[in-house]
Design a protein around this motif. Structure first.
Motif, PDB file in Angstrom:
ATOM      1  N   LYS A   1       0.924  -1.267   0.178  1.00  0.00           N
ATOM      2  CA  LYS A   1       0.008  -0.062   0.028  1.00  0.00           C
ATOM      3  C   LYS A   1       0.890   1.130  -0.189  1.00  0.00           C
ATOM      4  CE  LYS A   1      -0.512   0.241   5.043  1.00  0.00           C
ATOM      5  NZ  LYS A   1      -1.631   0.319   6.267  1.00  0.00           N
ATOM      6  N   ASP A   2       2.186   0.982   0.540  1.00  0.00           N
ATOM      7  CA  ASP A   2       3.011   2.303   0.421  1.00  0.00           C
ATOM      8  C   ASP A   2       3.665   2.635  -0.984  1.00  0.00           C
ATOM      9  OD1 ASP A   2       2.525   2.404   3.251  1.00  0.00           O
ATOM     10  OD2 ASP A   2       4.421   1.565   3.608  1.00  0.00           O
TER      11      ASP A   2
ATOM     12  N   GLU B   1       0.967   3.848  -7.201  1.00  0.00           N
ATOM     13  CA  GLU B   1      -0.035   3.197  -7.934  1.00  0.00           C
ATOM     14  C   GLU B   1       0.619   3.067  -9.379  1.00  0.00           C
ATOM     15  OE1 GLU B   1      -2.864   1.555  -7.643  1.00  0.00           O
ATOM     16  OE2 GLU B   1      -3.054   2.285  -5.374  1.00  0.00           O
TER      17      GLU B   1
ATOM     18  N   ALA C   1      -0.180  -8.298  -0.056  1.00  0.00           N
ATOM     19  CA  ALA C   1      -0.145  -7.009   0.852  1.00  0.00           C
ATOM     20  C   ALA C   1       1.304  -6.646   0.968  1.00  0.00           C
ATOM     21  CB  ALA C   1      -0.588  -7.416   2.093  1.00  0.00           C
TER      22      ALA C   1
END
Length: 387
Positions: free
Chosen positions: A139-140, A143, A175
């Motif tokens: 998530k860090d 994109e 994840a």
């Protein structure tokens, strides 16, 4: 009449039960049923049991170990070592042993267990830091740009091989992300956003780092190409899976399933020790309170005064007692001179004046020898008793 009534009732009940049984016999339809009792105890104890069976079906020799103590007995050539368990207690010495074993020709696969800390420049995974691979949260990451192609499995990890038109799809946990800051990796597998497997050369051997190994547990191993990937990474080698399968101890199981029996056993043991420790002989009677004589108390009191006040105070107390008795028997005694007082004491006690002078003269405060002190006390007691 009552007997006939009871016989009639019994016959009616028997006829009713028989008719009901015949009815149920013709109406009951047998059918097969499969009851799922869940995984076997062996499968519950070993999450990688299906993976082991799969590799054996592919012709590989598979073994399982609980610790790195077996490493010296493993020949590195044509051997794959899969570290699938917790490595939080892995020491630097063990890290060196594993890397030296890999450098000699072994294939090493392990799971990254800690995230890279930019501030400290390390993670809590010693082995991961030694191979210079960093792990972070997906998530860090930024994109990625939109993929113009049509990806049928955007959430799966894809492994591309040479001479293969389509990639292999596996279910790594997306994840986490593996980063190769030194550009040491020679192969990798990515999902739409992150990297979940890396392969590096290490001497004559190779190292494979993965974000998780849950894809090879039951029942995930039969999904997509998970089983094929495990075979691909260990092909043509003997495989050793290293993870801890320690079970609950007997005491833990007894406490879980038979707490009452365990408590009763503990109580029985305590009462047994208590019974053994009970005295078998007669109890000593308490000593009587008035067992000491007056002479013992006087001697103890004198010893106490001697220790705390010294010899001088005892001698002075005897002299004062003698003077008090003389004053009682000779009125006006305290108004006489010293020589006249000694004459009065000599007349009342029948002792010579010289002896009275030696006994009643003030004594120096230095400590007297025991014999001299006893003589002085005896002399003063003689005078006092004579009064």
């Amino acid at each position: 009449m009552n007997q006939r009534l009871w016989l009639s009732v019994g016959a009616f009940i028997a006829l009713l039960v028989g008719a009901l049984s015949v009815y149920l016999y013709f109406k009951a339809i047998p059918y097969p049923a499969e009851i799922d009792h869940g995984p076997s105890p062996e499968a519950q104890a070993n999450p990688y049991l299906a993976a082991e069976h799969f590799l054996r079906k592919q012709g590989l020799t598979v073994s399982h170990a609980n610790s790195l103590d077996i490493l010296p007995s493993l020949e590195p050539h044509q051997r794959s070592l899969l570290l699938l368990g917790d490595r939080s207690n892995m020491s630097p010495r063990q890290v060196n042993q594993v890397l030296n074993w890999t450098r000699a020709g072994g294939r090493l696969l392990f799971v990254a267990e800690a995230l890279w800390d930019e501030k400290t420049g390390q993670s809590n995974d010693l082995l991961l830091d030694r191979v210079q691979v960093h792990q972070s949260l997906s998530k860090d990451l930024k994109e990625p740009p939109p993929d113009p192609g049509d990806d049928p499995y955007p959430k799966l990890t894809k492994l591309y091989l040479e001479n293969e038109e389509a990639p292999a799809y596996v279910t790594f946990d997306t994840a986490f992300h593996l980063d190769d800051p030194k550009n040491l990796a020679q192969a990798w597998a990515n999902s739409g956003k992150a990297t979940h497997m890396m392969q590096l050369s290490h001497g004559q051997g190779s190292i494979t780092v993965v974000t998780d190994a849950d894809l090879w547990k039951t029942p995930a191993i039969d999904q997509y190409d998970n089983a094929w990937l495990l075979w691909y990474l260990t092909a043509d080698t003997d495989v050793t899976l290293l993870f801890n399968t320690d079970h609950d101890s007997l005491l833990t199981l007894l406490w879980r399933y038979f707490p009452q029996a365990l408590v009763a056993l503990i109580a029985l043991i305590v009462f047994g020790f208590w019974h053994v420790g009970v005295r078998n002989g007669p109890l000593l009677e308490p000593a009587p309170r008035a067992r000491r004589q007056l002479q013992e108390h006087l001697r103890a009191s004198a010893n106490f005064m001697l220790r705390h006040n010294g010899q001088h105070s005892l001698l002075q107390a005897l002299q004062q007692d003698i003077l008090r008795r003389v004053r009682h028997r000779h009125p006006g005694f305290e108004q006489l001179g010293v020589a006249e007082q000694w004459l009065v004491i000599a007349r009342l006690t029948g002792q010579p004046t010289r002896a009275i002078s030696q006994a009643m003269s003030p004594r120096p405060k230095q400590r007297l020898p025991s014999a001299e002190f006893s003589r002085q006390v005896a002399h003063l007691q003689t005078l006092r008793n004579a009064l």
